[in-house]
Design an enzyme around this catalytic site. Structure first.
Site, short mmCIF file in Angstrom:
data_model
loop_
_atom_site.label_atom_id
_atom_site.label_comp_id
_atom_site.label_asym_id
_atom_site.label_seq_id
_atom_site.Cartn_x
_atom_site.Cartn_y
_atom_site.Cartn_z
N HIS A 278 -17.33 -16.07 -9.93
CA HIS A 278 -16.30 -15.81 -8.79
C HIS A 278 -16.50 -14.36 -8.86
O HIS A 278 -15.90 -13.57 -10.01
CB HIS A 278 -14.56 -16.07 -9.47
CG HIS A 278 -13.75 -14.67 -8.72
ND1 HIS A 278 -12.84 -15.92 -7.03
CD2 HIS A 278 -13.24 -14.12 -8.33
CE1 HIS A 278 -12.27 -15.17 -6.79
NE2 HIS A 278 -12.63 -14.13 -7.76
N LYS B 167 -21.50 -5.02 -7.57
CA LYS B 167 -21.10 -7.03 -7.04
C LYS B 167 -22.87 -7.39 -6.94
O LYS B 167 -23.74 -8.24 -8.58
CB LYS B 167 -20.88 -7.35 -5.90
CG LYS B 167 -19.60 -7.12 -5.28
CD LYS B 167 -19.08 -7.90 -4.73
CE LYS B 167 -17.40 -7.82 -3.93
NZ LYS B 167 -17.39 -8.18 -3.01
N ASP C 44 4.46 1.65 7.34
CA ASP C 44 4.57 2.36 8.49
C ASP C 44 6.01 2.48 9.15
O ASP C 44 6.16 1.47 9.82
CB ASP C 44 4.12 2.74 10.01
CG ASP C 44 3.93 3.42 11.09
OD1 ASP C 44 4.92 4.32 10.70
OD2 ASP C 44 3.15 3.37 11.91
N HIS D 194 11.59 -5.96 -11.93
CA HIS D 194 10.65 -6.89 -11.51
C HIS D 194 11.04 -8.35 -11.84
O HIS D 194 10.76 -10.12 -11.21
CB HIS D 194 9.37 -7.30 -13.00
CG HIS D 194 7.64 -7.25 -12.14
ND1 HIS D 194 7.59 -8.54 -11.70
CD2 HIS D 194 7.01 -7.00 -12.86
CE1 HIS D 194 6.69 -8.95 -11.15
NE2 HIS D 194 5.37 -7.95 -11.38
#
Ligand SMILES: CC(C)(COP(=O)(O)OP(=O)(O)OC[C@H]1O[C@@H](n2cnc3c(N)ncnc32)[C@H](O)[C@@H]1OP(=O)(O)O)[C@@H](O)C(=O)NCCC(=O)NCCSC(=O)CC(=O)O
Length: 453
Positions: free
Chosen positions: A273, A257, A396, A168
């Site tokens: 939000h 939601k 892909d 990381h």
């Protein structure tokens, strides 16, 4: 038969065309945050590949190697090393590429477990999954480590798995996926050339440490290392660990939601939000805490990272290669979270925190989050790796979309992983690694909870 991998080849892949040594780049403070414990992110891409191993070696491996070295020409920091810089007295590290540096690519063959089982969604033996992860080599000179290792594991006549173990410190999810997508695009091309590979933005000096975070972190380093030692991670070798992936479909997300919205209106609360990310995290957090049956008075923490590229002033290029993550933490009591309206409450709190990031400086946000993290028990915090926005199912290499994508390193960080749904636009996949009994309880909560919404 016990599952096993047999290494067939190990190659060192350098950038091509030839690339001379490049000036080392000091890590930005947003990279250095990941230094104390050098977190590896292990992402596994499974593909159906119903061909013999020899077909892969003869016909696919040469193009994979060729295009990997082309891609590394633009993403050369990944071929280099993360090492203490010359003025290490300050604790500073750098990422450096020197002529001839390379990435280790391991080709292995897997035996003892069916491809469709190991790449499934149901709870599966976690130790077997870990066999697909490359073991990064520690460099001989002290303190250096490789930014990336790659392993391709073949399942004779069934499929293959490409696993990236990325430190990381080198880059975040957006940077990682920029590299992986570039490699896959080049690999699909009939005549791959450098011009087809888009260049990442590599200049880490664009990130300025306005709040002296790096200095504060080095001061806190020992405290932080002690903190990490005290936190129990799940041992990788625990045979009871299983990995499983759950999917929230678009309809469920819409219903979740709507429930949050209705509750907010009923209570006259401002509507924060309330996105797919928010309701997914809230739902999973509650199911997990219920599965662990904590004492009701204990506190629970939800931690997530935020891609800060577009939030920087001025914004960073989208193709910035490095770390540009802020973070947030939400706290609820177990009682609140597992209570009747726990989903709605958790969603409102996470949504409020995301809204609260608007206009804030990443350094200031991290100072607050870092302080709160040190105060808390990691065991009771849930964090998130990956994101539904990284579009992992579009990767892909020329033999179709992945059959499955996983992040296996989540057991080290006790995180969940998120990705977009493979099957349906607007859906989300959630990956977990848990002891089997806990996974079963989580699974029941997850499924039954959806019936009630
Ligand atoms: C803070 C966040 C998690 C919050 O996510 P949200 O989805 O809630 O918020 P958001 O602002 O991005 O989006 C809010 C809503 O706006 C919509 N929306 C967003 N951008 C839009 C656009 N350009 N056009 C139209 N709609 C858009 C979204 O669909 C969403 O709605 P709706 O969703 O309802 O349809 C996110 O902003 C973020 O930073 N995500 C990236 C995190 C990340 O990079 N993780 C990886 C870390 S590295 C790591 O872990 C290692 C690794 O991965 O390798």
């Amino acid at each position: 038969m016990a599952a096993a991998v047999r290494v067939l080849h190990e190659s060192q892949i350098s950038p091509s065309p030839w690339l001379p040594s490049q000036p080392p780049q000091p890590l930005s403070f947003l990279d250095a945050i990941w230094l104390p414990n050098s977190v590896l992110v292990e992402r596994l891409f499974f593909y159906d590949f119903p061909h013999p191993v020899s077909h892969f070696i003869d016909h696919k491996l040469p193009i994979l190697i060729k295009t990997l070295s082309l891609t590394l020409h633009h993403f050369y920091p990944l071929a280099g090393s993360i090492r203490p810089s010359a003025d290490f007295d300050d604790g500073q590290f750098e990422i450096a590429y020197e002529e001839g540096d390379s990435v280790t690519l391991t080709i292995a063959e897997f035996t003892g477990e069916d491809f469709h089982n190991i790449s499934g969604y149901h709870p599966r033996n976690f130790e077997n999954l870990r066999l697909l992860v490359p073991k990064p080599k520690k460099s001989s000179s002290c303190g250096q480590f490789p930014p990336i290792s790659i392993q391709i594991t073949l399942f004779q006549n069934q499929g293959l798995c490409i696993c990236f173990a990325i430190n990381h410190v080198a880059c975040d999810g957006s940077g990682t996926m920029g590299f992986i997508r570039s490699w896959a695009t080049a690999c699909r091309s009939t005549e791959p050339t450098l011009h087809e590979i888009s260049r990442p933005f590599l200049d880490r000096s664009i990130i300025i440490d306005t709040h002296g975070i790096q200095r504060k972190m080095f001061q806190h380093k020992r405290v932080f290392e002690e903190y990490l030692k005290k936190q129990d991670t799940l041992p990788v070798s625990d045979p009871s660990l299983v990995s499983a992936t759950f999917t929230l479909c678009k309809d469920h997300i819409t219903q979740l939601k709507e429930r949050v919205q209705a509750k907010g209106e009923e209570e006259g609360k401002p509507l924060f939000h309330i996105s797919t990310f928010v309701v997914t995290c809230a739902y999973v957090w509650r199911c997990l805490v219920k599965a662990r049956a904590y004492d009701g008075d204990s506190q629970q923490y939800f931690v997530c990272v935020v891609d800060w590229r577009s939030r920087m002033r001025p914004p960073l290029p989208r193709n910035y290669f490095g770390n540009c993550l802020g973070g947030l933490m939400v706290e609820l009591s177990t009682k609140e979270l597992v209570g009747k309206n726990g989903n709605e409450l958790a969603a409102m709190e996470i949504g409020k925190s995301i809204d609260g990031l608007r206009g804030r400086d990443v350094g200031e946000v991290l100072t607050t989050a870092f302080g709160r993290l040190l105060e808390n028990e990691r065991r009771k915090s849930l964090s998130v790796a990956g994101s539904p926005k990284l579009m992992v199912y579009e990767v892909d290499f020329g033999w179709g979309r992945p059959a499955k994508v996983e992040i296996s390193s989540i057991n080290e960080t006790r995180a969940i992983s998120l990705a977009e749904s493979r099957e349906e636009e607007g859906g989300v996949e959630i990956g977990l690694v848990l002891p089997e009994e806990e996974m079963n309880r989580f699974g029941k909560n997850f499924t039954c909870g959806l019936v009630d919404i």
